[in-house]
Write a protein that holds these residues in place. Sequence first.
Motif, PDB file in Angstrom:
ATOM      1  N   VAL A 460      86.491  45.945   0.425  1.00  0.00           N
ATOM      2  CA  VAL A 460      85.948  46.821   1.457  1.00  0.00           C
ATOM      3  C   VAL A 460      84.719  46.189   2.119  1.00  0.00           C
ATOM      4  O   VAL A 460      83.791  45.749   1.433  1.00  0.00           O
ATOM      5  N   TYR A 461      84.714  46.167   3.446  1.00  0.00           N
ATOM      6  CA  TYR A 461      83.519  45.781   4.209  1.00  0.00           C
ATOM      7  C   TYR A 461      82.562  46.968   4.290  1.00  0.00           C
ATOM      8  O   TYR A 461      82.980  48.127   4.241  1.00  0.00           O
ATOM      9  N   ARG A 462      81.281  46.676   4.462  1.00  0.00           N
ATOM     10  CA  ARG A 462      80.306  47.758   4.613  1.00  0.00           C
ATOM     11  C   ARG A 462      80.562  48.543   5.894  1.00  0.00           C
ATOM     12  O   ARG A 462      80.510  49.765   5.918  1.00  0.00           O
ATOM     13  N   TYR A 463      80.813  47.816   6.977  1.00  0.00           N
ATOM     14  CA  TYR A 463      81.025  48.396   8.303  1.00  0.00           C
ATOM     15  C   TYR A 463      81.523  47.270   9.196  1.00  0.00           C
ATOM     16  O   TYR A 463      81.533  46.096   8.794  1.00  0.00           O
ATOM     17  N   ARG A 464      81.879  47.580  10.409  1.00  0.00           N
ATOM     18  CA  ARG A 464      82.298  46.553  11.367  1.00  0.00           C
ATOM     19  C   ARG A 464      81.534  46.671  12.683  1.00  0.00           C
ATOM     20  O   ARG A 464      81.975  46.188  13.716  1.00  0.00           O
ATOM     21  N   THR A 465      80.377  47.297  12.626  1.00  0.00           N
ATOM     22  CA  THR A 465      79.576  47.496  13.835  1.00  0.00           C
ATOM     23  C   THR A 465      78.551  46.378  13.991  1.00  0.00           C
ATOM     24  O   THR A 465      78.240  45.657  13.049  1.00  0.00           O
ATOM     25  N   GLU A 466      78.000  46.243  15.204  1.00  0.00           N
ATOM     26  CA  GLU A 466      76.904  45.307  15.441  1.00  0.00           C
ATOM     27  C   GLU A 466      75.652  45.820  14.738  1.00  0.00           C
ATOM     28  O   GLU A 466      75.364  47.013  14.716  1.00  0.00           O
ATOM     29  N   ASP A 467      74.886  44.880  14.144  1.00  0.00           N
ATOM     30  CA  ASP A 467      73.739  45.313  13.355  1.00  0.00           C
ATOM     31  C   ASP A 467      72.461  44.560  13.683  1.00  0.00           C
ATOM     32  O   ASP A 467      71.485  44.616  12.928  1.00  0.00           O
ATOM     33  N   GLY A 468      72.460  43.830  14.802  1.00  0.00           N
ATOM     34  CA  GLY A 468      71.260  43.124  15.197  1.00  0.00           C
ATOM     35  C   GLY A 468      71.113  41.754  14.563  1.00  0.00           C
ATOM     36  O   GLY A 468      70.092  41.089  14.739  1.00  0.00           O
ATOM     37  N   LEU A 469      72.126  41.315  13.811  1.00  0.00           N
ATOM     38  CA  LEU A 469      72.094  40.014  13.153  1.00  0.00           C
ATOM     39  C   LEU A 469      73.268  39.166  13.624  1.00  0.00           C
ATOM     40  O   LEU A 469      74.312  39.697  14.021  1.00  0.00           O
ATOM     41  N   THR A 470      73.101  37.856  13.567  1.00  0.00           N
ATOM     42  CA  THR A 470      74.190  36.957  13.932  1.00  0.00           C
ATOM     43  C   THR A 470      74.920  36.509  12.672  1.00  0.00           C
ATOM     44  O   THR A 470      74.391  36.575  11.568  1.00  0.00           O
ATOM     45  N   PRO A 475      83.536  40.919   2.531  1.00  0.00           N
ATOM     46  CA  PRO A 475      83.625  42.255   1.934  1.00  0.00           C
ATOM     47  C   PRO A 475      82.565  42.436   0.854  1.00  0.00           C
ATOM     48  O   PRO A 475      82.212  41.502   0.138  1.00  0.00           O
ATOM     49  N   PHE A 476      82.073  43.656   0.744  1.00  0.00           N
ATOM     50  CA  PHE A 476      80.949  43.988  -0.129  1.00  0.00           C
ATOM     51  C   PHE A 476      81.499  44.582  -1.423  1.00  0.00           C
ATOM     52  O   PHE A 476      82.217  45.581  -1.410  1.00  0.00           O
ATOM     53  N   LEU A 512      80.390  37.386 -14.201  1.00  0.00           N
ATOM     54  CA  LEU A 512      79.309  37.712 -13.272  1.00  0.00           C
ATOM     55  C   LEU A 512      79.842  37.896 -11.857  1.00  0.00           C
ATOM     56  O   LEU A 512      80.779  37.223 -11.428  1.00  0.00           O
ATOM     57  N   LEU A 513      79.188  38.787 -11.122  1.00  0.00           N
ATOM     58  CA  LEU A 513      79.570  39.096  -9.748  1.00  0.00           C
ATOM     59  C   LEU A 513      78.411  38.829  -8.797  1.00  0.00           C
ATOM     60  O   LEU A 513      77.256  39.101  -9.128  1.00  0.00           O
ATOM     61  N   ALA A 514      78.729  38.304  -7.632  1.00  0.00           N
ATOM     62  CA  ALA A 514      77.749  38.165  -6.557  1.00  0.00           C
ATOM     63  C   ALA A 514      77.790  39.416  -5.690  1.00  0.00           C
ATOM     64  O   ALA A 514      78.337  40.454  -6.072  1.00  0.00           O
ATOM     65  N   GLU A 515      77.228  39.299  -4.501  1.00  0.00           N
ATOM     66  CA  GLU A 515      77.160  40.441  -3.587  1.00  0.00           C
ATOM     67  C   GLU A 515      78.483  40.662  -2.865  1.00  0.00           C
ATOM     68  O   GLU A 515      78.919  41.796  -2.668  1.00  0.00           O
ATOM     69  N   GLU A 516      79.132  39.570  -2.464  1.00  0.00           N
ATOM     70  CA  GLU A 516      80.315  39.647  -1.620  1.00  0.00           C
ATOM     71  C   GLU A 516      81.338  38.610  -2.053  1.00  0.00           C
ATOM     72  O   GLU A 516      81.078  37.760  -2.901  1.00  0.00           O
ATOM     73  N   VAL A 517      82.515  38.692  -1.435  1.00  0.00           N
ATOM     74  CA  VAL A 517      83.533  37.651  -1.536  1.00  0.00           C
ATOM     75  C   VAL A 517      83.762  37.121  -0.129  1.00  0.00           C
ATOM     76  O   VAL A 517      83.790  37.884   0.843  1.00  0.00           O
TER      77      VAL A 517
END
Length: 549
Positions: A460-470, A475-476, A512-517
């Motif tokens: 699952v992704y957090r969202y698919r909207t623009e967030d001010g970052l490049t 997925p989170f 162990l798990l990181a933040e994302e894949v």
Amino acid sequence: FSISPREIAGVKRRYIDGSLVLVTEFHTKTGVVELHDALLMGKGVRGHDLGLDSPQTLARHVICTEGRVTLDVEYSPRLEYGLTTPLIQKAAGGFLARGGATALLLITDVDLTIDDAAVIGEHELKAGSTTSFLVQYGSSWEPIESQLTGTVDHAITDTVLAWESWEKAHQRYQGFEAEAVDLSGKILQGLTYQRTGAIIAAATTSLPEAQGGNRNWDYRFSWIRDSSLTLDALWIAACPDEVDRYLDFLVTAASSFRLPGDISIMFGIEGERDLSERTLDHLEGWRGNTPVRVGNDAWRQRQLDVYGELLDAVHRLRHQLGKFEPGIREFLIRIADSAANSWEEKDQGIWEMRDEPDHHLHSKLMCWVALDRAIGLADVLGAQDRVEGWSHTADLIRQRILDEAWNPEIGAFTQRLGGSELDASSLLIPILGFLDGDDSRVQGTIDAIMKGLRDDRGLVYRYRTEDGLTGAEGPFLLCTFWLAEALALAGRLDEAKEVFWSVTGFANDLGLLAEEVASDSDELMGNFPQAFSHVGLINAASAIDAADR
């Protein structure tokens, strides 16, 4: 600090049972060696005080179990993020490296040679023989001596026993995926700075969320959000006793909090508030990813959700906390009042977006949680006189969420009030008890997220909207665990288990798990190990276990 056999044919890694002492087994053409790595615990410090008296020493013990093996040793300390090349000199029992404020004492019986700003050499072991290395941390301006009183292998054994005593002092989760939950509990304890009680989000900085992107953040700080969720998870995986130390840390660190909305969302491990972000342009990041950052400017942001996360953790652990000190009672009441006074304001939200503030559903939800939990705590807080006002405001928040965050056209709750974009944080609506898991609006939100925010691996992704970052992100993992937990609460147990296993299958060889894949591969991405991901694992496993009974 590399200790490596020549001509490696294979490597296996594991933790010694009941601990975070690492064993790396190297296979070569001529033999097998085991390398045992441990951050030593204070001798005699046991149970809930694990790590409280750490000697700040890394122990490395090598055992040859078969044949003969030649080790190559290279010790190249680089201090102040590589700005300082240390002066290395021979010292009693080893080598002393000093640079700026920091000194490191390497103690070993291996015959090594100083080579400019490094110590190098080789050493042959045969079956049954061992060798050891210690690195002691200290100050350049004070004498530094090893605190080891026995042999290195005995010190490592003491550290294993210390971990085992911590585990025995805690309740033992016996449910669904108990082994993974147990390990995650140890990881969360490993991310705790015991001297103050601060819990960090991850042990690293600037590991990128995507190759070639610039979402490279420093996570070596204590977020109120992450820490509160960690305390919740430790309640399941281990024991709530650590919450006392964290609350003391938080009250001390946030002592400047006097006005509604003034609380900082995060602190350094000693309670520092100014965590100003800077880039280290002289360093090349992991696989060339830049920038490399130290500090995190999220400390400047307004995030209204922290009120709810903190009060939710305290509410869950209220029976273990005993009687609150007056300062803590006052602090928690001010937290609830701030939620009541600030809930209508805009903020950056849980994901720390660096665009303009907005009305995020998750922030409103957590303000409701703050007031709901404060009402439940009113008797122990001595705040009965505030219940009527808190209840009235909680009702206003609830109605606004139902009126403006629910989008009937897409059949789901949305990221922002009056919006149409999905956000995985809306999965917390049933998890936090705002609506039941079998509510049609919850079911619709789950289905919409499964359709609109999942990739073909089920992540699952957090969202698919623009967030001010490049730059992109993967997925989170926390969000995927939220989906598993929400499915369990919705009575969709088989789906919940499938989603859970889709995440745990990406854990590394040590679990162990990181933040994302990564979105284009199966690599773990982001800072590591990530507390959020292991919190999600524990909570999802517990929810699945409860639903399966």
